[in-house]
Design a protein around this motif. Structure first.
Motif, PDB file in Angstrom:
ATOM      1  N   VAL A   6     -43.480  33.255  28.331  1.00 56.24           N
ATOM      2  CA  VAL A   6     -42.121  33.767  28.262  1.00 56.24           C
ATOM      3  C   VAL A   6     -41.824  34.059  26.794  1.00 56.24           C
ATOM      4  N   SER A   7     -41.188  35.178  26.534  1.00 55.15           N
ATOM      5  CA  SER A   7     -40.913  35.595  25.162  1.00 55.15           C
ATOM      6  C   SER A   7     -39.486  35.219  24.785  1.00 55.15           C
ATOM      7  N   GLN A   8     -39.321  34.067  24.182  1.00 56.29           N
ATOM      8  CA  GLN A   8     -38.027  33.605  23.716  1.00 56.29           C
ATOM      9  C   GLN A   8     -38.220  32.452  22.742  1.00 56.29           C
ATOM     10  N   THR A   9     -37.205  32.231  21.911  1.00 62.93           N
ATOM     11  CA  THR A   9     -37.218  31.091  20.996  1.00 62.93           C
ATOM     12  C   THR A   9     -36.461  29.958  21.659  1.00 62.93           C
ATOM     13  N   GLY A  10     -37.162  28.892  22.019  1.00 71.31           N
ATOM     14  CA  GLY A  10     -36.481  27.822  22.741  1.00 71.31           C
ATOM     15  C   GLY A  10     -37.217  26.506  22.657  1.00 71.31           C
ATOM     16  N   ASN A  11     -36.459  25.429  22.806  1.00 69.71           N
ATOM     17  CA  ASN A  11     -37.055  24.121  23.069  1.00 69.71           C
ATOM     18  C   ASN A  11     -37.357  24.033  24.553  1.00 69.71           C
ATOM     19  N   THR A  12     -38.411  23.305  24.899  1.00 69.24           N
ATOM     20  CA  THR A  12     -38.853  23.278  26.293  1.00 69.24           C
ATOM     21  C   THR A  12     -38.998  21.850  26.798  1.00 69.24           C
ATOM     22  N   ALA A  13     -38.938  21.718  28.130  1.00 74.77           N
ATOM     23  CA  ALA A  13     -39.179  20.426  28.781  1.00 74.77           C
ATOM     24  C   ALA A  13     -39.778  20.699  30.157  1.00 74.77           C
ATOM     25  N   TRP A  14     -40.892  20.046  30.459  1.00 76.43           N
ATOM     26  CA  TRP A  14     -41.507  20.167  31.777  1.00 76.43           C
ATOM     27  C   TRP A  14     -40.738  19.321  32.789  1.00 76.43           C
ATOM     28  N   SER A  15     -40.719  19.784  34.034  1.00 78.30           N
ATOM     29  CA  SER A  15     -40.190  18.948  35.102  1.00 78.30           C
ATOM     30  C   SER A  15     -41.086  17.725  35.267  1.00 78.30           C
ATOM     31  N   PRO A  16     -40.537  16.583  35.722  1.00 75.75           N
ATOM     32  CA  PRO A  16     -41.355  15.373  35.899  1.00 75.75           C
ATOM     33  C   PRO A  16     -42.529  15.621  36.837  1.00 75.75           C
ATOM     34  N   SER A  17     -43.576  14.830  36.681  1.00 72.94           N
ATOM     35  CA  SER A  17     -44.796  15.025  37.472  1.00 72.94           C
ATOM     36  C   SER A  17     -44.557  14.866  38.966  1.00 72.94           C
ATOM     37  N   CYS A  18     -43.516  14.106  39.332  1.00 70.97           N
ATOM     38  CA  CYS A  18     -43.229  13.905  40.747  1.00 70.97           C
ATOM     39  C   CYS A  18     -42.405  15.047  41.353  1.00 70.97           C
ATOM     40  N   HIS A  19     -42.046  16.021  40.533  1.00 68.15           N
ATOM     41  CA  HIS A  19     -41.213  17.124  40.987  1.00 68.15           C
ATOM     42  C   HIS A  19     -42.073  18.305  41.426  1.00 68.15           C
ATOM     43  N   TYR A  20     -41.741  18.857  42.577  1.00 68.12           N
ATOM     44  CA  TYR A  20     -42.405  20.080  43.040  1.00 68.12           C
ATOM     45  C   TYR A  20     -41.364  20.991  43.661  1.00 68.12           C
ATOM     46  N   PRO A  21     -41.376  22.275  43.328  1.00 66.98           N
ATOM     47  CA  PRO A  21     -42.353  23.003  42.521  1.00 66.98           C
ATOM     48  C   PRO A  21     -42.266  22.679  41.032  1.00 66.98           C
ATOM     49  N   ILE A  22     -43.226  23.188  40.272  1.00 69.15           N
ATOM     50  CA  ILE A  22     -43.283  22.941  38.830  1.00 69.15           C
ATOM     51  C   ILE A  22     -42.290  23.863  38.129  1.00 69.15           C
ATOM     52  N   TYR A  23     -41.444  23.270  37.311  1.00 68.19           N
ATOM     53  CA  TYR A  23     -40.473  24.034  36.545  1.00 68.19           C
ATOM     54  C   TYR A  23     -40.652  23.755  35.047  1.00 68.19           C
ATOM     55  N   LEU A  50     -48.284  28.921  39.818  1.00 66.93           N
ATOM     56  CA  LEU A  50     -49.659  29.287  39.478  1.00 66.93           C
ATOM     57  C   LEU A  50     -50.358  30.024  40.614  1.00 66.93           C
ATOM     58  N   SER A  51     -49.741  30.082  41.799  1.00 72.41           N
ATOM     59  CA  SER A  51     -50.333  30.825  42.918  1.00 72.41           C
ATOM     60  C   SER A  51     -50.066  32.320  42.810  1.00 72.41           C
ATOM     61  N   GLN A  52     -49.120  32.694  41.929  1.00 77.72           N
ATOM     62  CA  GLN A  52     -48.783  34.092  41.736  1.00 77.72           C
ATOM     63  C   GLN A  52     -49.564  34.671  40.564  1.00 77.72           C
ATOM     64  N   SER A  53     -50.062  35.886  40.738  1.00 75.41           N
ATOM     65  CA  SER A  53     -50.770  36.549  39.652  1.00 75.41           C
ATOM     66  C   SER A  53     -49.773  37.015  38.596  1.00 75.41           C
ATOM     67  N   GLY A  54     -50.267  37.311  37.416  1.00 77.25           N
ATOM     68  CA  GLY A  54     -49.401  37.730  36.329  1.00 77.25           C
ATOM     69  C   GLY A  54     -48.920  36.548  35.515  1.00 77.25           C
ATOM     70  N   THR A  55     -48.405  36.835  34.337  1.00 80.02           N
ATOM     71  CA  THR A  55     -47.982  35.782  33.422  1.00 80.02           C
ATOM     72  C   THR A  55     -46.479  35.532  33.428  1.00 80.02           C
ATOM     73  N   GLU A  56     -45.722  36.300  34.195  1.00 83.68           N
ATOM     74  CA  GLU A  56     -44.271  36.157  34.195  1.00 83.68           C
ATOM     75  C   GLU A  56     -43.843  34.874  34.899  1.00 83.68           C
ATOM     76  N   MET A  57     -42.797  34.249  34.373  1.00 89.96           N
ATOM     77  CA  MET A  57     -42.187  33.084  35.002  1.00 89.96           C
ATOM     78  C   MET A  57     -40.769  33.452  35.445  1.00 89.96           C
ATOM     79  N   LYS A  58     -40.508  33.322  36.730  1.00 89.04           N
ATOM     80  CA  LYS A  58     -39.211  33.694  37.284  1.00 89.04           C
ATOM     81  C   LYS A  58     -38.144  32.672  36.889  1.00 89.04           C
ATOM     82  N   CYS A  59     -36.992  33.174  36.458  1.00 95.51           N
ATOM     83  CA  CYS A  59     -35.866  32.301  36.150  1.00 95.51           C
ATOM     84  C   CYS A  59     -35.144  31.951  37.448  1.00 95.51           C
TER      85      CYS A  59
END
Length: 309
Positions: A6-23, A50-59
């Motif tokens: 994703v092309s932006q300037t931001g701080n990031t945080a992964w969703s917890p490992s017990c969370h699905y889907p991955i955000y 990760l099941s979708q092709s391409g590098t875009e991440m849907k908001c």
């Protein structure tokens, strides 16, 4: 191999490992401007499919914010036994002592009341936040004037402190909960001094610092498997090193990794495989280390580099 971006300037945080889907959550970075000179701020929740092709991440969710963020973390608080916060809580540290706690499900659904709580009890910018790996409702935060607070998200208006402020007064750049002992917390400051706190005793139990080097500490992290080992990372361009400390022999670091060419900005130590440690630096490289290797030169597994725009 790059899988998403994703092309932006931001701080990031992964969703917890017990969370699905991955955000992946992103928040506008404090004290930085992009090419448009925009002063607006927002939080976004991106789907990492990760099941979708391409590098875009849907908001999948977005909300405007009054603040920009120095630090963003995602807690699993509320994910177990709560329909109202099954997506967990997003905690952001901002300027002027502000900490904002968001209900992720309500950000995604666009519901009212997504801001669960806001407090401004810290002095100065809140640069350090970590979630207790044993109890997701316990959050440690660090800010200016050597302030460290411990928050219980069940009663988020009344924090405790791990002990008396350390002298001399300085900024807290990073805090990290021990991955094996739930009442042990570490903090680090620009002077290179790192303090280990025992919350049961409500006091510091050991302080480590390498006085022989220009170690301007930016990050600290505990070994996922060994309770007495931790790393510190320096953002000083003159000494861009990672030091491995063992508190059983705390007079000096037991290892030093020095393959970066400019200061280190962040570290991540894999909880599932302690042979994998990532460091990102101002030299536009991410290095993967094996901090457990005893082979000469065997610490560096691979390097990711990128071009600076």
């Amino acid at each position: 191999m790059k899988v998403k971006e994703v092309s932006q300037t931001g701080n990031t945080a992964w969703s917890p490992s017990c969370h699905y889907p991955i955000y992946l959550a992103t928040g506008t970075v404090a004290q930085q401007l992009d090419a448009t000179f925009s002063t607006s701020a927002k939080l976004e929740i991106l789907s990492v499919d990760l099941s979708q092709s391409g590098t875009e991440m849907k908001c999948v969710g977005s909300i405007e914010s009054d603040y920009r963020y120095h630090k963003l973390v995602w807690s699993d608080h509320g994910m177990k036994g709560s329909d109202d916060a099954a997506g967990g809580m997003l905690i952001g540290g901002a300027d002027n002592g502000n900490i904002l706690i968001w209900n992720v499900d309500k950000i995604i659904s666009g519901s009212e009341g997504s801001l669960f709580c806001q407090t401004s009890q810290h002095a100065g910018p809140v640069r350090a936040i970590d979630v207790n790996p044993f109890q997701g409702n316990l959050i440690a935060t660090g800010a200016s004037e050597s302030e460290i607070f411990i928050w219980d998200l069940n009663h988020a208006t009344n924090p405790m402190t791990p002990g008396a402020k350390q002298q001399p007064i300085e900024d807290i750049m990073c805090v990290s909960w021990n991955r094996q002992v739930q009442h042990i917390l570490a903090s680090t400051s620009p002077s290179g001094r790192s303090v280990v706190w025992d919350l049961r005793k409500n006091e510091p139990i050991i302080t480590v610092a390498d006085t022989s080097s220009m170690h301007h500490c930016k990050a600290i992290a505990w070994h996922p498997d060994i309770a007495t080992q931790m790393i510190t990372a320096s953002e000083d361009d003159r000494s861009p090193v990672v030091q491995v400390w063992d508190l059983r022999f705390a007079t000096s670091p037991v290892k030093v990794f020095d393959k970066h060419q400019r200061g280190i900005l962040s570290v991540a130590w894999c909880a599932q495989d302690s042979d994998l440690l990532l460091t990102a630096a101002k030299d536009n490289r991410i290095l993967c280390w094996n901090p457990n290797s005893d082979q000469p030169g065997g610490e560096t597994c691979w390097v990711i580099g990128w071009k600076q725009n």
